[in-house]
Design an enzyme around this catalytic site. Structure first.
Site, PDB file in Angstrom:
ATOM      1  N   HIS A  31      -2.813  37.315  -3.394  1.00 36.93           N
ATOM      2  CA  HIS A  31      -2.512  36.904  -4.780  1.00 36.93           C
ATOM      3  C   HIS A  31      -3.357  35.679  -5.105  1.00 36.93           C
ATOM      4  O   HIS A  31      -3.075  34.580  -4.628  1.00 36.93           O
ATOM      5  CB  HIS A  31      -1.021  36.565  -4.917  1.00 36.93           C
ATOM      6  CG  HIS A  31      -0.601  36.207  -6.314  1.00 36.93           C
ATOM      7  ND1 HIS A  31       0.399  36.891  -6.974  1.00 36.93           N
ATOM      8  CD2 HIS A  31      -1.026  35.249  -7.172  1.00 36.93           C
ATOM      9  CE1 HIS A  31       0.553  36.373  -8.180  1.00 36.93           C
ATOM     10  NE2 HIS A  31      -0.286  35.364  -8.318  1.00 36.93           N
ATOM     11  N   HIS A  33      -5.969  33.687  -8.329  1.00 34.54           N
ATOM     12  CA  HIS A  33      -6.553  33.631  -9.674  1.00 34.54           C
ATOM     13  C   HIS A  33      -7.977  33.116  -9.547  1.00 34.54           C
ATOM     14  O   HIS A  33      -8.192  31.970  -9.159  1.00 34.54           O
ATOM     15  CB  HIS A  33      -5.733  32.694 -10.571  1.00 34.54           C
ATOM     16  CG  HIS A  33      -4.326  33.154 -10.749  1.00 34.54           C
ATOM     17  ND1 HIS A  33      -3.934  33.979 -11.775  1.00 34.54           N
ATOM     18  CD2 HIS A  33      -3.212  32.935 -10.002  1.00 34.54           C
ATOM     19  CE1 HIS A  33      -2.645  34.247 -11.668  1.00 34.54           C
ATOM     20  NE2 HIS A  33      -2.185  33.620 -10.596  1.00 34.54           N
ATOM     21  N   LYS A 118       0.192  44.193 -12.424  1.00 35.79           N
ATOM     22  CA  LYS A 118       0.870  42.895 -12.432  1.00 35.79           C
ATOM     23  C   LYS A 118       1.732  42.748 -13.678  1.00 35.79           C
ATOM     24  O   LYS A 118       1.232  42.932 -14.796  1.00 35.79           O
ATOM     25  CB  LYS A 118      -0.167  41.759 -12.409  1.00 35.79           C
ATOM     26  CG  LYS A 118       0.405  40.355 -12.503  1.00 35.79           C
ATOM     27  CD  LYS A 118       1.129  39.921 -11.232  1.00 35.79           C
ATOM     28  CE  LYS A 118       1.760  38.542 -11.354  1.00 35.79           C
ATOM     29  NZ  LYS A 118       0.802  37.442 -11.300  1.00 35.79           N
ATOM     30  N   HIS A 155       5.608  38.878 -11.350  1.00 37.54           N
ATOM     31  CA  HIS A 155       5.915  37.455 -11.550  1.00 37.54           C
ATOM     32  C   HIS A 155       7.395  37.416 -11.882  1.00 37.54           C
ATOM     33  O   HIS A 155       7.794  37.762 -13.001  1.00 37.54           O
ATOM     34  CB  HIS A 155       5.074  36.850 -12.677  1.00 37.54           C
ATOM     35  CG  HIS A 155       5.326  35.374 -12.837  1.00 37.54           C
ATOM     36  ND1 HIS A 155       4.348  34.416 -12.686  1.00 37.54           N
ATOM     37  CD2 HIS A 155       6.472  34.691 -13.108  1.00 37.54           C
ATOM     38  CE1 HIS A 155       4.884  33.213 -12.862  1.00 37.54           C
ATOM     39  NE2 HIS A 155       6.162  33.360 -13.123  1.00 37.54           N
ATOM     40  N   HIS A 195       4.796  34.910  -5.108  1.00 34.33           N
ATOM     41  CA  HIS A 195       5.014  33.451  -5.006  1.00 34.33           C
ATOM     42  C   HIS A 195       6.497  33.096  -5.036  1.00 34.33           C
ATOM     43  O   HIS A 195       6.976  32.365  -5.896  1.00 34.33           O
ATOM     44  CB  HIS A 195       4.245  32.684  -6.093  1.00 34.33           C
ATOM     45  CG  HIS A 195       4.217  33.318  -7.458  1.00 34.33           C
ATOM     46  ND1 HIS A 195       5.353  33.688  -8.134  1.00 34.33           N
ATOM     47  CD2 HIS A 195       3.182  33.647  -8.266  1.00 34.33           C
ATOM     48  CE1 HIS A 195       5.007  34.198  -9.297  1.00 34.33           C
ATOM     49  NE2 HIS A 195       3.699  34.205  -9.400  1.00 34.33           N
ATOM     50  N   ASP A 265      -1.743  32.231  -4.737  1.00 35.91           N
ATOM     51  CA  ASP A 265      -1.578  31.916  -6.164  1.00 35.91           C
ATOM     52  C   ASP A 265      -2.477  30.750  -6.565  1.00 35.91           C
ATOM     53  O   ASP A 265      -2.213  30.056  -7.542  1.00 35.91           O
ATOM     54  CB  ASP A 265      -0.112  31.623  -6.491  1.00 35.91           C
ATOM     55  CG  ASP A 265       0.180  31.654  -7.988  1.00 35.91           C
ATOM     56  OD1 ASP A 265      -0.558  32.315  -8.749  1.00 35.91           O
ATOM     57  OD2 ASP A 265       1.152  30.993  -8.410  1.00 35.91           O
TER      58      ASP A 265
END
Lengths: 377, 377
Positions: A31, A33, A118, A155, A195, A265
């Protein structure tokens, strides 16, 4: 120096021995970004040499990655940014769950090698304005995902709600009924509660069937609310919770539970945005993820759990092969030989307020971890 | 504009009627930080005309006000800053509880008109490094205070503690056993649990004897954790808690409970410090405290409770006379005739980073409250 927690604060002193080390295959970050534009062009090349070769890349760009074509184009961009040195990195792509997504598109995505879909609750984090409000409308999509073996990346937070007394503090715990329902209705759908931050969620997922897992970030293993109250560089979503919650995360990792594995994350934000009247949520851990983990795992006396957590369990849940070559060795060294986290990472090609350079403050900026990392092919 | 909550967000729409108004005697702020140096020279003159004429002034300066002489000197400074226009303001002084404070000094302070002794747990808020760690050593001082009728002003939070799972979220709730013990051991000692933030504390104090009270701030009646997560201008200590906690504060005020009264805890901090890697705790509400309150009380349909909360109950608990003259009238008006909170208050005589002016961002900066305030003598 930006105010951040002292690495020595949360943990017991490291043993005096310098002989401690651990060797494992290249790790996987399930995971992350990686952004777009100049931020991506800065961050992606720096992934080379971090000891992680596999990345599940989040789709919350502007605009969000909502179909297979966009995901393919983004993946191509990622390899361009990665350059020759990064050609062996594996970027596994995800699609942003939105009303436009159809079962047919899910099947097409699967054929194209896209890993997961997601889901963002609307408005809870960076670029989540396109997020979902209710899961009911997505059941045909979930059915197709279950049939195709596509992963649902959640999420798991409910939006703030005064009437229901939902805040950032209990947004994850309140989400768990949704997770339970999804798992009940789609028992063969692989779901990752991303997360994870709370004991409630850890306990629930540990009790669930083999198709539900959690990613655990580096920073949630380190931090609590004490590290983001007035401290924007410790602020992320979900927010870090209490000491008891952090203990639950550490203990499930210590237990070697195979459905709790690394997803950093990591999410770079410009320093001038973080140090403002409205800090965006996210911590940047992608420069040195494995030294952060080795340091903490060692201090928690669970270093032998690192290969499972960072290399094996995530790949196993995702159905990815373990690398047959390559090794990462982390060795505890005297602090003067350790890894100093830079104060900032400068983002080339972006200009901040008043023409200043755009900088990102990494997690534990300026601190030295008494570890060295060596990679072999 | 700095990111802050929208005044329209937490509350129901105001009624259309423009005839709503409330008139009361000048109000009293039983807990305020007026600072020192250029910050005080800027803030104190602005207290004139706010409709508040009585201030219990906190002693957490650098160095802290730890004896009667320092308090007297600080009071003199305050009147100097207040100037001619502020000569009728009443600055009631407090002393910082420290190991140097003796029963004799308590008696001397009482003779000199000092109102209370302020206790800060060590390290929990601005300039609290001199704060206390245990109350046992202070029992002779508390005994003298009880005999003399001196008020104990408590910052009621336990310091962060990983082993005991104490964070900013439960620091007040965990403090309550100390409050109960103090009240049991000194039943005639008047104690104010300052800036109450939790349902636990509200319920406990409401159930206690007549010698225990709470101040309630403007901002804790407005805010929750949603307003300080990543938002430094909403960050204070104790931190604003959940919606349920805020409801408990609002409901005890709505009930007209005489031991819950206004103490703004207004605490100006430079904007460049708030918008940094480490934001100091505190909100600045001293420019327009009564319009903030009138606006919220009206939206909560409890405007008639404002005189008790802001004028009467605090004075009664402190044993201060109600003013026999003067009136403050707050009238609901069309928003175009309302009070616009300034974006910033510039602090004269201070220079910020790179020679920029030092500014303080007031609570609800830039927003317009549909109220006008008129004062008469």
């Amino acid at each position: 120096m930006p105010a951040q927690m002292d690495v020595s604060r949360n943990t017991a002193p490291a043993p005096a021995s310098n002989a401690v080390s651990i060797t494992m295959r290249p790790a996987a970050d399930l995971h992350v970004h990686l952004r777009q534009g100049p931020m991506a062009a800065t961050v992606v090349p720096k992934l080379v040499g971090t000891g992680i070769d596999t990345f599940v890349v989040m789709p919350n760009l502007i605009p969000p990655i909502t179909d297979t074509g966009m995901a393919a184009a983004y993946q191509k961009d990622l390899y361009q940014w990665a350059g020759d040195a990064g050609r062996d990195l594996k970027f596994l792509m995800t699609i942003y769950l939105s009303p436009e997504l159809t079962p047919d598109e899910v099947r097409k995505a699967k054929r194209m090698g896209i890993t997961g879909i997601k889901s963002y609750p609307r408005g809870v984090t960076t670029n989540s304005d396109s997020g979902i409000e209710s899961y009911d409308a997505y059941y045909p999509v979930f059915k197709a995902m279950e049939e195709e073996g596509m992963i649902l990346n959640l999420h798991g937070e409910c939006p703030s709600n005064p009437e229901q007394n939902i805040t950032v503090l209990n947004a994850e715990a309140r989400f768990l009924t949704h997770l339970e329902k999804l798992h009940r209705d789609f028992p063969n759908l692989r779901i990752v509660l991303e997360h994870v931050t709370t004991k409630d969620a850890v306990d629930l997922v540990a009790s669930m069937g083999s198709t539900v897992a959690c990613t655990v970030t580096v920073h949630h293993l380190y931090l609590t609310v004490e590290d983001w109250a007035g401290l924007p560089h410790g602020f992320c979503k979900p927010v870090a919770k209490t000491f008891a919650d952090r203990t639950a995360l550490r203990e499930i990792v210590r237990s070697g539970h195979p459905r709790f594995f690394l997803g950093t994350d990591s999410a770079p934000h410009p320093r001038h945005a973080k140090e403002s009247a409205k800090a965006p949520a996210g911590l940047f851990t992608s420069l040195h993820p494995l030294p952060y983990l080795a340091h903490l795992f060692h201090q928690l006396d669970m270093l032998p759990r690192l290969p499972g957590f960072a290399c094996e369990y995530g790949r196993a849940f995702y159905g990815l092969p373990m690398p047959e070559t390559g090794a990462v060795t982390l060795t505890h060294v005297p602090v003067e030989e350790g890894i100093t986290i830079p104060e900032v990472m400068t983002v080339e090609g972006m200009v901040g307020p008043n023409g200043t350079p755009v900088e990102v403050v990494p997690f534990l900026a300026g601190q030295t971890l008494p570890w060295k990392m060596t990679l072999s092919s």
